[in-house]
Design a protein around this motif. Structure first.
Motif, PDB file in Angstrom:
ATOM      1  N   PRO A  20     149.158 140.006 -29.933  1.00 39.39           N
ATOM      2  CA  PRO A  20     149.707 138.708 -30.355  1.00 39.39           C
ATOM      3  C   PRO A  20     151.222 138.792 -30.545  1.00 39.39           C
ATOM      4  N   ARG A  21     151.885 137.635 -30.532  1.00 38.97           N
ATOM      5  CA  ARG A  21     153.352 137.623 -30.619  1.00 38.97           C
ATOM      6  C   ARG A  21     153.859 138.142 -31.961  1.00 38.97           C
ATOM      7  N   ASP A  22     152.980 138.147 -32.978  1.00 34.36           N
ATOM      8  CA  ASP A  22     153.445 138.649 -34.279  1.00 34.36           C
ATOM      9  C   ASP A  22     152.961 140.084 -34.535  1.00 34.36           C
ATOM     10  N   ALA A  23     152.543 140.778 -33.477  1.00 30.53           N
ATOM     11  CA  ALA A  23     152.049 142.155 -33.650  1.00 30.53           C
ATOM     12  C   ALA A  23     153.138 143.038 -34.260  1.00 30.53           C
ATOM     13  N   ASP A  24     152.719 143.974 -35.153  1.00 29.63           N
ATOM     14  CA  ASP A  24     153.729 144.882 -35.726  1.00 29.63           C
ATOM     15  C   ASP A  24     153.960 146.063 -34.765  1.00 29.63           C
ATOM     16  N   ASP A  25     154.972 146.879 -35.086  1.00 27.44           N
ATOM     17  CA  ASP A  25     155.380 147.970 -34.194  1.00 27.44           C
ATOM     18  C   ASP A  25     154.225 148.915 -33.891  1.00 27.44           C
ATOM     19  N   ASP A  26     153.414 149.150 -34.929  1.00 20.18           N
ATOM     20  CA  ASP A  26     152.319 150.095 -34.768  1.00 20.18           C
ATOM     21  C   ASP A  26     151.291 149.577 -33.751  1.00 20.18           C
ATOM     22  N   ALA A  27     150.976 148.284 -33.863  1.00 21.83           N
ATOM     23  CA  ALA A  27     150.000 147.680 -32.949  1.00 21.83           C
ATOM     24  C   ALA A  27     150.542 147.699 -31.515  1.00 21.83           C
ATOM     25  N   ILE A  28     151.854 147.478 -31.382  1.00 20.08           N
ATOM     26  CA  ILE A  28     152.473 147.489 -30.049  1.00 20.08           C
ATOM     27  C   ILE A  28     152.403 148.892 -29.453  1.00 20.08           C
ATOM     28  N   LYS A  29     152.701 149.890 -30.277  1.00 22.16           N
ATOM     29  CA  LYS A  29     152.657 151.277 -29.803  1.00 22.16           C
ATOM     30  C   LYS A  29     151.239 151.654 -29.383  1.00 22.16           C
ATOM     31  N   LYS A  30     150.264 151.273 -30.203  1.00 20.66           N
ATOM     32  CA  LYS A  30     148.868 151.618 -29.886  1.00 20.66           C
ATOM     33  C   LYS A  30     148.421 150.965 -28.583  1.00 20.66           C
ATOM     34  N   ALA A  31     148.777 149.676 -28.445  1.00 23.39           N
ATOM     35  CA  ALA A  31     148.376 148.946 -27.231  1.00 23.39           C
ATOM     36  C   ALA A  31     149.013 149.597 -26.012  1.00 23.39           C
ATOM     37  N   TYR A  32     150.298 149.965 -26.137  1.00 27.63           N
ATOM     38  CA  TYR A  32     150.996 150.621 -25.026  1.00 27.63           C
ATOM     39  C   TYR A  32     150.304 151.932 -24.663  1.00 27.63           C
ATOM     40  N   ARG A  33     150.011 152.746 -25.679  1.00 28.66           N
ATOM     41  CA  ARG A  33     149.430 154.069 -25.406  1.00 28.66           C
ATOM     42  C   ARG A  33     148.080 153.952 -24.713  1.00 28.66           C
ATOM     43  N   LYS A  34     147.284 153.013 -25.200  1.00 33.68           N
ATOM     44  CA  LYS A  34     145.954 152.836 -24.626  1.00 33.68           C
ATOM     45  C   LYS A  34     146.055 152.459 -23.137  1.00 33.68           C
ATOM     46  N   LEU A  35     146.964 151.538 -22.843  1.00 32.91           N
ATOM     47  CA  LEU A  35     147.135 151.116 -21.446  1.00 32.91           C
ATOM     48  C   LEU A  35     147.754 152.234 -20.605  1.00 32.91           C
ATOM     49  N   ALA A  36     148.681 152.996 -21.221  1.00 35.58           N
ATOM     50  CA  ALA A  36     149.324 154.094 -20.482  1.00 35.58           C
ATOM     51  C   ALA A  36     148.291 155.154 -20.109  1.00 35.58           C
ATOM     52  N   HIS A  37     147.346 155.440 -21.014  1.00 31.65           N
ATOM     53  CA  HIS A  37     146.288 156.410 -20.705  1.00 31.65           C
ATOM     54  C   HIS A  37     145.514 155.964 -19.472  1.00 31.65           C
ATOM     55  N   LYS A  38     145.345 154.656 -19.371  1.00 32.87           N
ATOM     56  CA  LYS A  38     144.520 154.128 -18.288  1.00 32.87           C
ATOM     57  C   LYS A  38     145.282 154.035 -16.959  1.00 32.87           C
ATOM     58  N   TYR A  39     146.563 153.696 -17.026  1.00 31.49           N
ATOM     59  CA  TYR A  39     147.271 153.346 -15.782  1.00 31.49           C
ATOM     60  C   TYR A  39     148.418 154.281 -15.388  1.00 31.49           C
ATOM     61  N   HIS A  40     148.782 155.238 -16.240  1.00 34.02           N
ATOM     62  CA  HIS A  40     149.923 156.090 -15.897  1.00 34.02           C
ATOM     63  C   HIS A  40     149.653 156.787 -14.560  1.00 34.02           C
ATOM     64  N   PRO A  41     150.599 156.686 -13.613  1.00 30.00           N
ATOM     65  CA  PRO A  41     150.313 157.221 -12.276  1.00 30.00           C
ATOM     66  C   PRO A  41     150.046 158.727 -12.258  1.00 30.00           C
ATOM     67  N   ASP A  42     150.517 159.467 -13.251  1.00 30.96           N
ATOM     68  CA  ASP A  42     150.245 160.908 -13.267  1.00 30.96           C
ATOM     69  C   ASP A  42     148.841 161.241 -13.749  1.00 30.96           C
ATOM     70  N   VAL A  43     148.181 160.323 -14.406  1.00 30.71           N
ATOM     71  CA  VAL A  43     146.839 160.628 -14.906  1.00 30.71           C
ATOM     72  C   VAL A  43     145.764 159.680 -14.372  1.00 30.71           C
ATOM     73  N   SER A  44     146.192 158.561 -13.761  1.00 34.11           N
ATOM     74  CA  SER A  44     145.228 157.551 -13.328  1.00 34.11           C
ATOM     75  C   SER A  44     144.909 157.691 -11.851  1.00 34.11           C
ATOM     76  N   LYS A  45     143.678 157.382 -11.490  1.00 38.13           N
ATOM     77  CA  LYS A  45     143.292 157.382 -10.073  1.00 38.13           C
ATOM     78  C   LYS A  45     143.324 155.955  -9.516  1.00 38.13           C
ATOM     79  N   ASP A  46     143.659 155.003 -10.374  1.00 34.82           N
ATOM     80  CA  ASP A  46     143.706 153.605  -9.967  1.00 34.82           C
ATOM     81  C   ASP A  46     144.854 153.408  -8.982  1.00 34.82           C
TER      82      ASP A  46
END
Lengths: 317, 108
Positions: A13-39
């Motif tokens: 959400p637009r009012d997400a705090d820094d921690d929520a933003i970091k967590k969301a980023y990390r979760k997506l990075a685990h899934k899509y980072h080209p060095d670890v993802s097969k997608d």
């Protein structure tokens, strides 16, 4: 300028705090980072995610982004009239600029020395590109056209994405997964910094006949039952043209017949080998004459291909 | 705008880079690279030599290391562990590709 919804990209959400933003980023990075993802779409997706995170994790950039208002993704929009001056830019023009480049040029981005006020030597950006080439091109070496959209600064120090085409020579000797470096072919350096490099990752397009493993090639070699039994000399395709292969009498299905040095060349050593894997092919439909011959063979032969079944299975009696 | 073709450099065992070059090409510091050598995920040609040189194939690994460290905010211990897993995956994928290459495509 096209709007991108960084909150939507990270799924917060637009009012997400820094921690929520970091967590969301990390979760997506685990899934899509080209060095670890097969997608296969991972790389593009991760770029978006990283771009969103770079802005939202930085309080100043996030505030500047929030002041742009909320629009639909992809919608053309103009920042509020005082937006530029508020963030220290006097005469910003917004038509021909990418949102990420605009934000990168603000406050925090300027310390990279890339903006017009920077004077520190900065090396140019490195690019990584995958070049898909045919086996024939890998064998002979080839020239490829690489299309890149690269950020460049104009005379006024503004960032623009410009399409550039590079011709790169892929010397013979490359195989699947080989990396090459083209010195100085990445982004331009600034204030005396070196130009970035272009890194090439070679991928081989699957071939109808040859299957590569490193610099070796594998080829299915169908043989008629009598060729396998009696031996034969058969024409075999290679990347350098047809050769004649002597198939020894009594060749079993699955045997690998090695054609030394007929695989892919290596950059500085001896080339790989070509392996022809014997397959026994049976005529799908027998002619009358063939049927008679096979029946004669069946009646006259003592060969039992399953003789080991009896000796290798213990019956509990 | 097309530019003249450039001769690429092989990133394999045929070429060597110094520790400083590896640092410049990867974006990691000398100290971080030394630590990754200690963890056993990067290997100089001869660790006993005063001036380390590396096979150019480590450029690819060191660049991956730098990206992973920045993008996942990893410390060097977690980074070394991740790199060792990636190395095993690469190895297994190569074995799988090789095994697949030896399977017949169709049945005759």
């Amino acid at each position: 300028m096209k709007y991108k919804d960084y909150y939507e990209i990270l799924g917060v959400p637009r009012d997400a705090d820094d921690d929520a933003i970091k967590k969301a980023y990390r979760k997506l990075a685990h899934k899509y980072h080209p060095d670890v993802s097969k997608d296969p779409a991972g790389e593009e997706k991760f770029k978006e995610i990283a771009e969103a995170y770079a802005t939202l994790k930085d309080a100043d950039k996030r505030a500047a982004y929030d002041r742009l208002g909320s629009h639909s993704p992809g919608q053309d929009f103009q920042p509020p009239p005082d937006w530029g001056t508020q963030y220290g830019e006097q005469d910003l023009r917004f038509e021909d600029i990418d949102l990420s480049d605009l934000l990168a040029g603000l406050a925090g981005g300027r310390q990279r020395g890339a903006g017009r006020r920077g004077t520190m030597a900065m090396p140019g950006e490195d690019y990584e590109v995958t070049a898909r080439i045919s086996l024939e091109d890998a064998y002979a070496g080839t020239l490829v056209d690489l299309n890149l959209s690269v950020p460049e600064y104009d005379a006024n120090g503004r960032l623009h994405r410009v399409p550039r085409v590079f011709k790169a020579r892929i010397p013979k000797g490359a195989t699947h997964g080989q990396r090459l470096r083209l010195r100085g072919k990445g982004g331009k350096g600034f204030h005396g910094g070196r130009d970035g490099d272009l890194y090439l990752n070679i991928e081989l397009v699957p071939h109808a006949l040859f299957r590569p493993s490193g610099h070796d090639l594998y080829l299915d070699l169908p043989l008629a039952p009598w060729e396998a039994a009696l031996g034969a000399t058969v024409a075999v395709p290679t990347l350098a043209g047809t050769v004649h292969l002597k198939v020894p009498a009594g060749t079993a299905a699955g045997s690998k017949l090695r054609l030394s040095g007929r695989g892919l060349p290596t950059p500085h050593g001896k080339p790989g080998d070509l392996y022809a894997i014997a397959q026994i092919a049976v005529p799908p439909k027998l002619s009358e004459a063939e049927r008679e011959l096979f029946q004669k063979l069946a009646a006259g032969s003592t060969f039992d291909p399953r003789s080991h079944f009896n000796s290798e299975v213990k019956h509990g009696d | 705008m097309a530019t003249e073709p450039v001769e690429p450099a092989w990133l394999n065992d045929d070429a060597r880079v110094s520790l400083d070059e590896l640092a410049a090409l990867s974006g990691l510091t000398d100290a971080a690279l030394r630590e990754l050598v200690d963890y056993g995920v990067l290997h100089p040609v001869d660790a006993a030599e005063a001036q380390w040189t590396f096979s150019a194939r480590w450029v690819v690994v060191a660049r991956t290391a730098c990206r992973l460290r920045n993008d996942f905010e990893l410390d060097l211990n977690a980074l070394a562990l991740t790199l060792s897993f990636l190395d095993r995956i690469r190895d297994l994928e190569a074995q799988l590709r090789s095994a697949n290459a030896q399977l017949p495509r169709r049945h005759y």
